[in-house]
Write a protein that holds these residues in place. Sequence first.
Motif, PDB file in Angstrom:
ATOM      1  N   ALA A 127      39.592  59.143  40.594  1.00 53.34           N
ATOM      2  CA  ALA A 127      38.641  59.680  41.564  1.00 53.34           C
ATOM      3  C   ALA A 127      37.218  59.294  41.197  1.00 53.34           C
ATOM      4  N   ALA A 128      36.891  59.379  39.895  1.00 51.89           N
ATOM      5  CA  ALA A 128      35.559  58.983  39.453  1.00 51.89           C
ATOM      6  C   ALA A 128      35.338  57.500  39.679  1.00 51.89           C
ATOM      7  N   ASP A 129      36.359  56.709  39.429  1.00 52.48           N
ATOM      8  CA  ASP A 129      36.288  55.272  39.641  1.00 52.48           C
ATOM      9  C   ASP A 129      35.997  54.956  41.112  1.00 52.48           C
ATOM     10  N   SER A 130      36.720  55.619  42.018  1.00 48.47           N
ATOM     11  CA  SER A 130      36.524  55.381  43.450  1.00 48.47           C
ATOM     12  C   SER A 130      35.142  55.821  43.902  1.00 48.47           C
ATOM     13  N   ALA A 131      34.695  56.970  43.395  1.00 46.28           N
ATOM     14  CA  ALA A 131      33.367  57.458  43.771  1.00 46.28           C
ATOM     15  C   ALA A 131      32.275  56.545  43.236  1.00 46.28           C
ATOM     16  N   MET A 132      32.496  55.968  42.067  1.00 46.12           N
ATOM     17  CA  MET A 132      31.467  55.127  41.461  1.00 46.12           C
ATOM     18  C   MET A 132      31.212  53.871  42.284  1.00 46.12           C
ATOM     19  N   VAL A 133      32.227  53.360  42.979  1.00 51.55           N
ATOM     20  CA  VAL A 133      32.018  52.191  43.832  1.00 51.55           C
ATOM     21  C   VAL A 133      30.920  52.483  44.851  1.00 51.55           C
ATOM     22  N   ALA A 134      31.009  53.634  45.521  1.00 49.60           N
ATOM     23  CA  ALA A 134      29.990  53.999  46.506  1.00 49.60           C
ATOM     24  C   ALA A 134      28.658  54.341  45.851  1.00 49.60           C
ATOM     25  N   ASP A 135      28.677  54.713  44.569  1.00 50.50           N
ATOM     26  CA  ASP A 135      27.432  54.964  43.840  1.00 50.50           C
ATOM     27  C   ASP A 135      26.681  53.671  43.550  1.00 50.50           C
ATOM     28  N   LEU A 136      27.414  52.563  43.443  1.00 49.35           N
ATOM     29  CA  LEU A 136      26.829  51.324  42.946  1.00 49.35           C
ATOM     30  C   LEU A 136      26.296  50.401  44.023  1.00 49.35           C
ATOM     31  N   VAL A 137      26.850  50.468  45.232  1.00 51.63           N
ATOM     32  CA  VAL A 137      26.531  49.454  46.234  1.00 51.63           C
ATOM     33  C   VAL A 137      25.872  50.093  47.453  1.00 51.63           C
ATOM     34  N   PRO A 138      25.123  49.309  48.221  1.00 46.73           N
ATOM     35  CA  PRO A 138      24.500  49.856  49.433  1.00 46.73           C
ATOM     36  C   PRO A 138      25.558  50.227  50.461  1.00 46.73           C
ATOM     37  N   PRO A 139      25.225  51.120  51.388  1.00 51.14           N
ATOM     38  CA  PRO A 139      26.209  51.623  52.343  1.00 51.14           C
ATOM     39  C   PRO A 139      26.949  50.536  53.112  1.00 51.14           C
ATOM     40  N   GLU A 140      26.219  49.501  53.522  1.00 51.27           N
ATOM     41  CA  GLU A 140      26.860  48.465  54.344  1.00 51.27           C
ATOM     42  C   GLU A 140      27.844  47.607  53.551  1.00 51.27           C
ATOM     43  N   LYS A 141      27.857  47.756  52.212  1.00 53.74           N
ATOM     44  CA  LYS A 141      28.755  46.974  51.372  1.00 53.74           C
ATOM     45  C   LYS A 141      29.933  47.795  50.842  1.00 53.74           C
ATOM     46  N   VAL A 142      30.047  49.050  51.272  1.00 58.41           N
ATOM     47  CA  VAL A 142      31.054  49.934  50.686  1.00 58.41           C
ATOM     48  C   VAL A 142      32.473  49.439  50.955  1.00 58.41           C
ATOM     49  N   GLU A 143      32.803  49.168  52.212  1.00 63.47           N
ATOM     50  CA  GLU A 143      34.179  48.769  52.524  1.00 63.47           C
ATOM     51  C   GLU A 143      34.539  47.457  51.843  1.00 63.47           C
ATOM     52  N   GLN A 144      33.636  46.493  51.882  1.00 67.34           N
ATOM     53  CA  GLN A 144      33.896  45.215  51.224  1.00 67.34           C
ATOM     54  C   GLN A 144      34.058  45.392  49.718  1.00 67.34           C
ATOM     55  N   SER A 145      33.311  46.318  49.137  1.00 72.28           N
ATOM     56  CA  SER A 145      33.406  46.556  47.699  1.00 72.28           C
ATOM     57  C   SER A 145      34.735  47.213  47.329  1.00 72.28           C
ATOM     58  N   TYR A 146      35.218  48.121  48.172  1.00 74.44           N
ATOM     59  CA  TYR A 146      36.549  48.681  47.917  1.00 74.44           C
ATOM     60  C   TYR A 146      37.613  47.599  48.022  1.00 74.44           C
ATOM     61  N   ALA A 147      37.431  46.680  48.947  1.00 73.41           N
ATOM     62  CA  ALA A 147      38.374  45.566  49.051  1.00 73.41           C
ATOM     63  C   ALA A 147      38.337  44.704  47.793  1.00 73.41           C
ATOM     64  N   ALA A 148      37.138  44.471  47.252  1.00 74.66           N
ATOM     65  CA  ALA A 148      37.010  43.645  46.048  1.00 74.66           C
ATOM     66  C   ALA A 148      37.684  44.310  44.848  1.00 74.66           C
ATOM     67  N   THR A 149      37.502  45.630  44.691  1.00 69.89           N
ATOM     68  CA  THR A 149      38.160  46.317  43.577  1.00 69.89           C
ATOM     69  C   THR A 149      39.672  46.306  43.751  1.00 69.89           C
ATOM     70  N   ARG A 150      40.119  46.351  44.990  1.00 70.04           N
ATOM     71  CA  ARG A 150      41.561  46.309  45.234  1.00 70.04           C
ATOM     72  C   ARG A 150      42.136  44.943  44.860  1.00 70.04           C
ATOM     73  N   VAL A 151      41.371  43.889  45.101  1.00 69.84           N
ATOM     74  CA  VAL A 151      41.808  42.557  44.692  1.00 69.84           C
ATOM     75  C   VAL A 151      41.977  42.505  43.171  1.00 69.84           C
ATOM     76  N   ALA A 152      41.001  43.066  42.440  1.00 67.39           N
ATOM     77  CA  ALA A 152      41.101  43.084  40.979  1.00 67.39           C
ATOM     78  C   ALA A 152      42.334  43.854  40.526  1.00 67.39           C
ATOM     79  N   ASN A 153      42.593  44.999  41.144  1.00 65.42           N
ATOM     80  CA  ASN A 153      43.751  45.806  40.762  1.00 65.42           C
ATOM     81  C   ASN A 153      45.058  45.082  41.049  1.00 65.42           C
ATOM     82  N   ASN A 154      45.145  44.418  42.198  1.00 63.65           N
ATOM     83  CA  ASN A 154      46.383  43.711  42.539  1.00 63.65           C
ATOM     84  C   ASN A 154      46.592  42.484  41.668  1.00 63.65           C
ATOM     85  N   LEU A 155      45.508  41.822  41.289  1.00 70.15           N
ATOM     86  CA  LEU A 155      45.647  40.699  40.362  1.00 70.15           C
ATOM     87  C   LEU A 155      46.210  41.207  39.039  1.00 70.15           C
ATOM     88  N   GLY A 156      45.742  42.377  38.592  1.00 70.02           N
ATOM     89  CA  GLY A 156      46.284  42.964  37.372  1.00 70.02           C
ATOM     90  C   GLY A 156      47.744  43.343  37.510  1.00 70.02           C
TER      91      GLY A 156
END
Length: 411
Positions: A127-156
């Motif tokens: 939960a902290a990890d997911s919330a931190m994504v929105a803490d780090l990026v501007p609002p218009e980049k939130v969905e794309q940033s969640y997609a990017a973290t999902r790519v990293a997780n799936n690669l793992g």
Amino acid sequence: MSLRSRLFRLIWGEDVERALRPMLAVGLAGSVAGAAAWTFVGIWAVKELGASKSELGVAFLVGALLAGATGYLAGHVSDYIGRRPLILAGWAGQALVPLGLLAAGRHVLLGLGLLTLEGVFGSLGHAADSAMVADLVPPEKVEQSYAATRVANNLGVTLGPPVGGALLLGQSWHVFFVGVAILGALSWLIAFRFLPRTGAYAPETPPERGSLGVIRRDHAFLVFMGSSILASMTYVGFETLLPISLTQSHGFDPAVWGFLVIVNPAMVTFLQLRLTRRVADVPAPLKLAVAMPLMGLPFLLLRVSAAIPLVALVIFLFVIGEMLWIPTSQSVVAAFAPADLRGAYMGAFGSSWAIAWAVGPFAGLQVSDAFGDDTMWLCVAIVSLLAGATGAAAVRGRGGATAKPAVASAP
């Protein structure tokens, strides 16, 4: 340009926010460690620990329920003390649990009890990890940033099982668990070294109100939570019901399923960000209304045939829907959440997965045993339609304003 830079651009492109990159590194390393462990830990529990399948099933059920409760509490706490301590605590626990399993010997209750903690520690930081994504990026980049973290997780997730298999080449569970613990410790070290203490878009002060009361009065979010449980149950259909159906009812060799299932993480790794960028201007209610039927309705094709090309088509359509659904849902929750309660909202949202994993396989297999696989897939399809309809309705109830989450002003 270095080889590392070329690989990064091949997978993530050139417009990933720099502030997000530590999250990608932690997500990749952690997913490798988690996938390496979870691919084989069930085999260990039955073959080495001596647990029965029913005992293992109960352990997974208890672990899922505990993980759901932990997710909300951890998210709530992260709103007060910050995301980083919860993330570090979660990875520390996941690094230590394999050593505990190694020490359990053949004490079944001890081993299964420790096994339930693996999901609890994973939920502690999620939960902290997911919330931190929105803490780090501007609002218009939130969905794309969640997609990017999902790519990293799936690669793992793609890399983890071969790594775990390599650790088990000598059939030594001691080597395996020590290796998994080292991978977990590496994830902790990366998080400790690179994760920031806060983000540019994080709230400036901790909340001055209780999160549970706010969530309880947020009717649109509660509807979306119900939708997320149904959506997650549809996803569980792919993860648990499909391989059982193919191998038990259609005579598939497990190795064939192992080959087919690779389609999922491979597609996510190379297509997730491209698809997310392509549909960035599509309203979230429409994406959800399309995504869920794409995930659930293709299972009805299995009522006609389970030929390998048709199964591959089912998986392909499912993954397209999955890639629309998950980043959209995460950005919707970030939009629903008041900035000061973002962690609690993310934790509550994460509990929908735990509920689905607790209920979905049990309900699906009961239907299959009583009425057959065809009826089971019909139920999955109906659940997906309900998930899409209720999710879209919840977002429309908030005016569909999901592209601009409510966040504190950047300093």
